[in-house]
Design an enzyme around this catalytic site. Structure first.
Site, PDB file in Angstrom:
ATOM      1  N   HIS A   1      -4.478   5.230   9.846  1.00  0.00           N
ATOM      2  CA  HIS A   1      -3.698   6.569  10.048  1.00  0.00           C
ATOM      3  C   HIS A   1      -4.741   7.590  10.753  1.00  0.00           C
ATOM      4  CE1 HIS A   1      -5.881   6.387   6.303  1.00  0.00           C
ATOM      5  NE2 HIS A   1      -6.158   7.707   6.360  1.00  0.00           N
TER       6      HIS A   1
ATOM      7  N   HIS B   1      -5.409  11.405  11.341  1.00  0.00           N
ATOM      8  CA  HIS B   1      -5.273  12.821  10.964  1.00  0.00           C
ATOM      9  C   HIS B   1      -5.213  13.654  12.161  1.00  0.00           C
ATOM     10  CE1 HIS B   1      -6.610  12.099   6.737  1.00  0.00           C
ATOM     11  NE2 HIS B   1      -7.345  11.112   7.482  1.00  0.00           N
TER      12      HIS B   1
ATOM     13  N   ASP C   1       0.271  15.581   5.361  1.00  0.00           N
ATOM     14  CA  ASP C   1      -0.418  15.147   4.215  1.00  0.00           C
ATOM     15  C   ASP C   1      -0.457  15.884   2.975  1.00  0.00           C
ATOM     16  OD1 ASP C   1      -3.644  13.634   4.564  1.00  0.00           O
ATOM     17  OD2 ASP C   1      -3.106  14.925   2.944  1.00  0.00           O
TER      18      ASP C   1
ATOM     19  N   CYS D   1       0.855  -1.188  -0.078  1.00  0.00           N
ATOM     20  CA  CYS D   1      -0.047   0.072   0.187  1.00  0.00           C
ATOM     21  C   CYS D   1       0.899   1.365  -0.138  1.00  0.00           C
ATOM     22  CB  CYS D   1      -1.033  -0.107   1.254  1.00  0.00           C
ATOM     23  SG  CYS D   1      -0.388   0.607   2.512  1.00  0.00           S
TER      24      CYS D   1
HETATM   25  P1  AMP Z   1      -8.423   8.766   4.420  1.00  0.00           P
HETATM   26  O1  AMP Z   1      -9.485   9.442   3.520  1.00  0.00           O
HETATM   27  O2  AMP Z   1      -8.847   8.883   5.930  1.00  0.00           O
HETATM   28  O3  AMP Z   1      -8.114   7.586   4.068  1.00  0.00           O
HETATM   29  O4  AMP Z   1      -7.144   9.702   4.249  1.00  0.00           O
HETATM   30  C1  AMP Z   1      -5.972   9.389   3.324  1.00  0.00           C
HETATM   31  C2  AMP Z   1      -5.282  10.800   3.223  1.00  0.00           C
HETATM   32  O5  AMP Z   1      -3.919  10.365   2.837  1.00  0.00           O
HETATM   33  C3  AMP Z   1      -5.630  12.085   2.688  1.00  0.00           C
HETATM   34  O6  AMP Z   1      -5.927  12.999   3.343  1.00  0.00           O
HETATM   35  C4  AMP Z   1      -4.662  12.038   1.589  1.00  0.00           C
HETATM   36  O7  AMP Z   1      -4.475  13.476   1.051  1.00  0.00           O
HETATM   37  C5  AMP Z   1      -3.575  11.477   2.189  1.00  0.00           C
HETATM   38  N1  AMP Z   1      -2.569  10.899   1.063  1.00  0.00           N
HETATM   39  C6  AMP Z   1      -2.497  10.231   0.028  1.00  0.00           C
HETATM   40  N2  AMP Z   1      -1.432  10.132  -0.673  1.00  0.00           N
HETATM   41  C7  AMP Z   1      -0.390  10.471   0.177  1.00  0.00           C
HETATM   42  C8  AMP Z   1       1.122  10.710   0.145  1.00  0.00           C
HETATM   43  N3  AMP Z   1       1.486  10.250  -0.793  1.00  0.00           N
HETATM   44  N4  AMP Z   1       1.597  11.327   1.065  1.00  0.00           N
HETATM   45  C9  AMP Z   1       0.780  12.148   2.017  1.00  0.00           C
HETATM   46  N5  AMP Z   1      -0.328  12.131   2.166  1.00  0.00           N
HETATM   47  C10 AMP Z   1      -1.199  11.258   1.014  1.00  0.00           C
HETATM   48 ZN    ZN Z   2       0.405  -0.570   4.351  1.00  0.00          ZN
END
Ligand code: AMP
Ligand code: ZN
Length: 118
Positions: A95, A97, A28, A2
């Site tokens: 994760h 936030h 993020d 992932c």
């Molecule tokens: P969620 O919707 O809770 O799964 O949040 C996923 C978060 O990951 C979103 O806020 C995206 O902006 C962030 N995200 C996705 N790819 C990356 C990345 N390569 N580096 C940093 N943040 C990311």
């Molecule tokens: Zn993972």
């Protein structure tokens, strides 16, 4: 693998805030508040619903340390974890936030302008 596992393995770049053997915090890429950091366990766990209590127990002081590092421990911040489809989880690797940097509104649909979250 992932995308967050790739960040852990440094196969993808990240703007790292804090890291130890088990956890990592990085900014993020699409911030929804002036401070928007993601805190993850390095081992792949799909979501909060699958995480074991030992990992959570260790993650708690790490998140508190991230908040201190970002300078929001006194002013406050918000922790959010989305779980599964209805929870709006897009990346299936646990994760939290960590949102802050100003007084956050408590509503939905503020779009993707970081300052509209205030
Ligand atoms: P969620 O919707 O809770 O799964 O949040 C996923 C978060 O990951 C979103 O806020 C995206 O902006 C962030 N995200 C996705 N790819 C990356 C990345 N390569 N580096 C940093 N943040 C990311
Ligand atoms: Zn993972």
């Amino acid at each position: 693998m992932c995308i967050f596992c790739k960040i852990v393995e440094k196969e993808l770049p990240s703007n790292t805030v804090l890291e130890n053997e088990e956890f990592m915090a990085f900014h993020d890429i699409y911030p929804k508040a002036p401070i928007h950091v993601l805190v993850i366990p390095k081992k792949h766990v799909e979501s909060f619903h699958e995480v074991d209590s030992d990992t959570m127990a260790k993650m708690t002081p790490f998140i508190q340390e991230v908040a201190r590092t970002l300078g929001v421990d006194k002013t406050g911040y918000r922790l959010v974890t989305n779980i599964g489809s209805d929870g709006g989880q897009e990346v299936l690797h646990l994760h939290f936030h960590l949102l802050g940097g100003g007084k956050l509104r408590w509503d939905h649909g503020h779009g993707d302008d970081p300052h509209k979250a205030l």
